[in-house]
Design a protein around this motif. Structure first.
Motif, PDB file in Angstrom:
ATOM      1  N   ASN A 173      17.915   0.447  23.157  1.00 29.05           N
ATOM      2  CA  ASN A 173      18.558   1.145  24.265  1.00 29.05           C
ATOM      3  C   ASN A 173      18.761   0.155  25.404  1.00 29.05           C
ATOM      4  O   ASN A 173      17.846  -0.597  25.738  1.00 29.05           O
ATOM      5  CB  ASN A 173      17.678   2.286  24.777  1.00 29.05           C
TER       6      ASN A 173
ATOM      7  N   ILE B  49      21.352   3.802  27.212  1.00 32.42           N
ATOM      8  CA  ILE B  49      22.333   4.084  26.166  1.00 32.42           C
ATOM      9  C   ILE B  49      21.789   3.561  24.842  1.00 32.42           C
ATOM     10  O   ILE B  49      21.415   2.401  24.721  1.00 32.42           O
ATOM     11  CB  ILE B  49      23.693   3.408  26.450  1.00 32.42           C
ATOM     12  N   GLY B  50      21.767   4.414  23.840  1.00 38.99           N
ATOM     13  CA  GLY B  50      21.298   4.029  22.523  1.00 38.99           C
ATOM     14  C   GLY B  50      21.422   5.213  21.585  1.00 38.99           C
ATOM     15  O   GLY B  50      21.830   6.302  21.985  1.00 38.99           O
ATOM     16  N   THR B  51      21.076   5.017  20.335  1.00 34.55           N
ATOM     17  CA  THR B  51      21.155   6.071  19.339  1.00 34.55           C
ATOM     18  C   THR B  51      19.750   6.397  18.878  1.00 34.55           C
ATOM     19  O   THR B  51      19.050   5.524  18.371  1.00 34.55           O
ATOM     20  CB  THR B  51      22.009   5.636  18.133  1.00 34.55           C
TER      21      THR B  51
ATOM     22  N   GLU C  63      25.769   4.563  12.700  1.00 31.35           N
ATOM     23  CA  GLU C  63      25.671   3.242  13.316  1.00 31.35           C
ATOM     24  C   GLU C  63      25.212   3.388  14.764  1.00 31.35           C
ATOM     25  O   GLU C  63      25.580   4.332  15.453  1.00 31.35           O
ATOM     26  CB  GLU C  63      27.017   2.516  13.265  1.00 31.35           C
ATOM     27  N   PRO C  64      24.412   2.455  15.251  1.00 30.67           N
ATOM     28  CA  PRO C  64      23.843   2.575  16.588  1.00 30.67           C
ATOM     29  C   PRO C  64      24.869   2.366  17.701  1.00 30.67           C
ATOM     30  O   PRO C  64      25.903   1.737  17.504  1.00 30.67           O
ATOM     31  CB  PRO C  64      22.785   1.472  16.617  1.00 30.67           C
ATOM     32  N   SER C  65      24.539   2.884  18.885  1.00 27.95           N
ATOM     33  CA  SER C  65      25.399   2.721  20.060  1.00 27.95           C
ATOM     34  C   SER C  65      25.338   1.306  20.609  1.00 27.95           C
ATOM     35  O   SER C  65      26.252   0.870  21.296  1.00 27.95           O
ATOM     36  CB  SER C  65      24.977   3.692  21.162  1.00 27.95           C
ATOM     37  N   VAL C  66      24.253   0.589  20.353  1.00 31.90           N
ATOM     38  CA  VAL C  66      24.087  -0.792  20.798  1.00 31.90           C
ATOM     39  C   VAL C  66      24.217  -1.689  19.575  1.00 31.90           C
ATOM     40  O   VAL C  66      23.445  -1.574  18.635  1.00 31.90           O
ATOM     41  CB  VAL C  66      22.710  -1.003  21.473  1.00 31.90           C
TER      42      VAL C  66
END
Length: 100
Positions: free
Chosen positions: A69, A73-75, A83-86
């Motif tokens: 994160n 922001i992150g998953t 798939e991850p946000s970062v």
């Protein structure tokens, strides 16, 4: 630099599918040389929390379940199909969340 000073290198950002200098793109970037990472004893993504502002990592039982994160922001969750946000790149190669 041969006199012991610092050398400013140009960073090109291609996030908008065209090359622009970092000064012309409104994003925050933390960029470190290999030498800086070595001197700071940064060996993996979890160690980057010491150097990157507002970065947090959480790891479950397996390394592919690491959640990153940045600025909140992150998953969350460990779904291999998500798939991850970062995004994380190691030596220019995207490190996906899945095992394969």
């Amino acid at each position: 630099d041969s006199d012991g000073g610092f050398t400013l290198e140009e960073i090109l950002v291609t996030a908008q599918k065209r090359a622009k200098t970092l000064q012309d793109v409104p994003i925050a970037v933390s960029a470190y040389t290999g030498e800086t990472l070595e001197k700071s004893n940064i060996r993996d993504v979890r160690d980057l929390m010491m150097a990157v502002p507002a970065m947090n990592t959480t790891q479950a039982a397996a390394s592919f379940q690491t959640v990153v994160n940045i600025r909140g922001i992150g998953t969350s969750g460990f779904n291999p199909g998500l798939e991850p946000s970062v995004g994380i790149y190691v030596d220019g190669i995207y490190r996906s969340r899945t095992l394969r």
